[in-house]
Design a protein around this motif. Sequence first.
Motif, PDB file in Angstrom:
ATOM      1  N   TYR A 165       0.839  -1.198   0.000  1.00 17.99           N
ATOM      2  CA  TYR A 165       0.000   0.000   0.000  1.00 17.99           C
ATOM      3  C   TYR A 165       0.880   1.256   0.000  1.00 17.99           C
ATOM      4  N   ARG A 166       1.883   1.242   0.851  1.00 15.18           N
ATOM      5  CA  ARG A 166       2.720   2.426   1.047  1.00 15.18           C
ATOM      6  C   ARG A 166       3.500   2.792  -0.209  1.00 15.18           C
ATOM      7  N   ASN A 167       3.950   1.790  -0.941  1.00 21.47           N
ATOM      8  CA  ASN A 167       4.858   2.029  -2.067  1.00 21.47           C
ATOM      9  C   ASN A 167       4.175   2.100  -3.431  1.00 21.47           C
ATOM     10  N   THR A 168       2.872   1.906  -3.473  1.00 19.12           N
ATOM     11  CA  THR A 168       2.181   2.048  -4.747  1.00 19.12           C
ATOM     12  C   THR A 168       2.179   3.508  -5.184  1.00 19.12           C
ATOM     13  N   ASP A 169       2.107   3.720  -6.489  1.00 28.03           N
ATOM     14  CA  ASP A 169       2.048   5.099  -6.978  1.00 28.03           C
ATOM     15  C   ASP A 169       0.609   5.609  -7.058  1.00 28.03           C
ATOM     16  N   ALA A 170      -0.344   4.832  -6.528  1.00 31.92           N
ATOM     17  CA  ALA A 170      -1.743   5.249  -6.528  1.00 31.92           C
ATOM     18  C   ALA A 170      -1.949   6.432  -5.590  1.00 31.92           C
ATOM     19  N   ASP A 171      -2.924   7.257  -5.917  1.00 31.42           N
ATOM     20  CA  ASP A 171      -3.250   8.400  -5.060  1.00 31.42           C
ATOM     21  C   ASP A 171      -4.086   7.980  -3.857  1.00 31.42           C
ATOM     22  N   ALA A 172      -4.833   6.886  -4.012  1.00 31.24           N
ATOM     23  CA  ALA A 172      -5.720   6.443  -2.939  1.00 31.24           C
ATOM     24  C   ALA A 172      -5.911   4.936  -3.026  1.00 31.24           C
ATOM     25  N   MET A 173      -6.306   4.353  -1.900  1.00 32.91           N
ATOM     26  CA  MET A 173      -6.575   2.921  -1.801  1.00 32.91           C
ATOM     27  C   MET A 173      -8.052   2.723  -1.476  1.00 32.91           C
ATOM     28  N   TYR A 174      -8.642   1.707  -2.084  1.00 27.60           N
ATOM     29  CA  TYR A 174     -10.018   1.342  -1.764  1.00 27.60           C
ATOM     30  C   TYR A 174     -10.007  -0.136  -1.373  1.00 27.60           C
ATOM     31  N   VAL A 175     -10.462  -0.445  -0.162  1.00 28.17           N
ATOM     32  CA  VAL A 175     -10.479  -1.814   0.355  1.00 28.17           C
ATOM     33  C   VAL A 175     -11.889  -2.372   0.233  1.00 28.17           C
ATOM     34  N   SER A 176     -12.036  -3.438  -0.538  1.00 26.38           N
ATOM     35  CA  SER A 176     -13.374  -3.960  -0.817  1.00 26.38           C
ATOM     36  C   SER A 176     -13.972  -4.733   0.352  1.00 26.38           C
ATOM     37  N   MET A 177     -13.149  -5.210   1.288  1.00 30.32           N
ATOM     38  CA  MET A 177     -13.654  -6.046   2.378  1.00 30.32           C
ATOM     39  C   MET A 177     -12.809  -5.845   3.628  1.00 30.32           C
ATOM     40  N   PRO A 178     -12.959  -4.720   4.331  1.00 28.39           N
ATOM     41  CA  PRO A 178     -12.111  -4.444   5.499  1.00 28.39           C
ATOM     42  C   PRO A 178     -12.322  -5.383   6.676  1.00 28.39           C
ATOM     43  N   ILE A 179     -13.551  -5.871   6.887  1.00 29.84           N
ATOM     44  CA  ILE A 179     -13.794  -6.698   8.071  1.00 29.84           C
ATOM     45  C   ILE A 179     -14.461  -8.028   7.745  1.00 29.84           C
ATOM     46  N   GLU A 180     -14.792  -8.288   6.499  1.00 34.12           N
ATOM     47  CA  GLU A 180     -15.471  -9.536   6.156  1.00 34.12           C
ATOM     48  C   GLU A 180     -14.478 -10.620   5.748  1.00 34.12           C
ATOM     49  N   SER A 181     -13.314 -10.639   6.378  1.00 36.04           N
ATOM     50  CA  SER A 181     -12.292 -11.621   6.036  1.00 36.04           C
ATOM     51  C   SER A 181     -12.627 -12.977   6.633  1.00 36.04           C
ATOM     52  N   PRO A 182     -12.074 -14.066   6.079  1.00 35.55           N
ATOM     53  CA  PRO A 182     -12.248 -15.389   6.687  1.00 35.55           C
ATOM     54  C   PRO A 182     -11.691 -15.413   8.104  1.00 35.55           C
ATOM     55  N   PRO A 183     -12.081 -16.363   8.921  1.00 32.15           N
ATOM     56  CA  PRO A 183     -11.604 -16.436  10.299  1.00 32.15           C
ATOM     57  C   PRO A 183     -10.077 -16.431  10.391  1.00 32.15           C
ATOM     58  N   ASP A 184      -9.560 -15.587  11.277  1.00 26.84           N
ATOM     59  CA  ASP A 184      -8.133 -15.501  11.582  1.00 26.84           C
ATOM     60  C   ASP A 184      -7.298 -14.906  10.447  1.00 26.84           C
ATOM     61  N   LEU A 185      -7.943 -14.480   9.369  1.00 30.77           N
ATOM     62  CA  LEU A 185      -7.185 -13.911   8.262  1.00 30.77           C
ATOM     63  C   LEU A 185      -6.924 -12.437   8.544  1.00 30.77           C
ATOM     64  N   MET A 186      -5.661 -12.096   8.740  1.00 26.43           N
ATOM     65  CA  MET A 186      -5.292 -10.724   9.085  1.00 26.43           C
ATOM     66  C   MET A 186      -4.227 -10.226   8.119  1.00 26.43           C
ATOM     67  N   GLY A 187      -4.423 -10.446   6.830  1.00 21.16           N
ATOM     68  CA  GLY A 187      -3.430 -10.043   5.853  1.00 21.16           C
ATOM     69  C   GLY A 187      -3.502  -8.578   5.478  1.00 21.16           C
ATOM     70  N   LEU A 188      -4.590  -7.892   5.825  1.00 22.80           N
ATOM     71  CA  LEU A 188      -4.710  -6.480   5.515  1.00 22.80           C
ATOM     72  C   LEU A 188      -3.897  -5.652   6.511  1.00 22.80           C
ATOM     73  N   PRO A 189      -3.546  -4.408   6.140  1.00 21.04           N
ATOM     74  CA  PRO A 189      -2.758  -3.570   7.058  1.00 21.04           C
ATOM     75  C   PRO A 189      -3.411  -3.440   8.432  1.00 21.04           C
ATOM     76  N   MET A 190      -2.592  -3.458   9.464  1.00 20.44           N
ATOM     77  CA  MET A 190      -3.109  -3.308  10.820  1.00 20.44           C
ATOM     78  C   MET A 190      -3.499  -1.862  11.105  1.00 20.44           C
ATOM     79  N   ASP A 191      -2.862  -0.927  10.415  1.00 21.83           N
ATOM     80  CA  ASP A 191      -3.129   0.500  10.615  1.00 21.83           C
ATOM     81  C   ASP A 191      -3.028   1.191   9.260  1.00 21.83           C
ATOM     82  N   TYR A 192      -4.148   1.566   8.695  1.00 22.39           N
ATOM     83  CA  TYR A 192      -4.148   2.174   7.368  1.00 22.39           C
ATOM     84  C   TYR A 192      -3.452   3.525   7.354  1.00 22.39           C
TER      85      TYR A 192
END
Length: 265
Positions: free
Chosen positions: A117-144
């Motif tokens: 996320y940090r190193n992309t040249d995008a101006d903004a990020m859009y997360v399609s599923m911030p909390i609907e992840s499978p059980p115990d799946l924590m691959g998204l950033p801990m602090d956006y």
Amino acid sequence: TSEQRSFSRFLQTENGIRVELNMKLLYDILSAQTACADRGIGRYSLDLGLAMQAELEKQGGKLRALAYDFMPGRILSLRRNFGYGNVDIIHFHKKDAWERLKAPWARTAACLVEDVYRNTDADAMYVSMPIESPPDLMGLPMDYQKTGKFTAGTFYDLVPLLFPEHYNCDEGYRKSLERTKTLDLLLAISENTRQDLIEHLGIAPERVVNIGSGVSHIFKEKEIQDREVILERYGVHRDFVMYTGGSDWRKNQDGLIRAWACLPE
């Protein structure tokens, strides 16, 4: 389309946040790679992403999708939809990448995705599923906020939090709720979800926008030529109500049946 109009509300909110239409947007499409890919959330996320891509391209902007290599079978489909050159992939370089996203590897995976996320040249990020992840799946950033990017995410409901007697509201889910508080903008698919985010997560009202849900372009009215033949084929001889949703408790099928029973003949 409805999705394009919803995105316009995201771009031009009344809370002082403004994102230009000619921006470069990186769309985290994890929801289209998990078990919900062929259900409501996955299909909604895909349709919304394609609608945003079309709108941005008309305005001189750009959308790229961000996928994960732990479910490679879905990547080809995403490339077909968004364009073969418009899908970036996070590589975990392990055959057991899915397991690597679960505890105790979750923190490492989250740091890796945060770095992307940090190193992309995008101006903004859009997360399609911030909390609907499978059980115990924590691959998204801990602090956006640590990504240094403007981040937004779609929210569908807070059902596990509100009804823990029916759904698993475990530590992993609660951690994901804390993570979502660091998003810059939260986009709810209904006013009810918006109010829940404000009331139960303590999100400032100006950071939560109701964008609605919309209907995919694939759904169209169709003229039926042999209506009686079709009804006879399925043994339908009277008026009926068709329900196409899931069968879990939150769909409130019992309430639907009770309400239907109260209607006059």
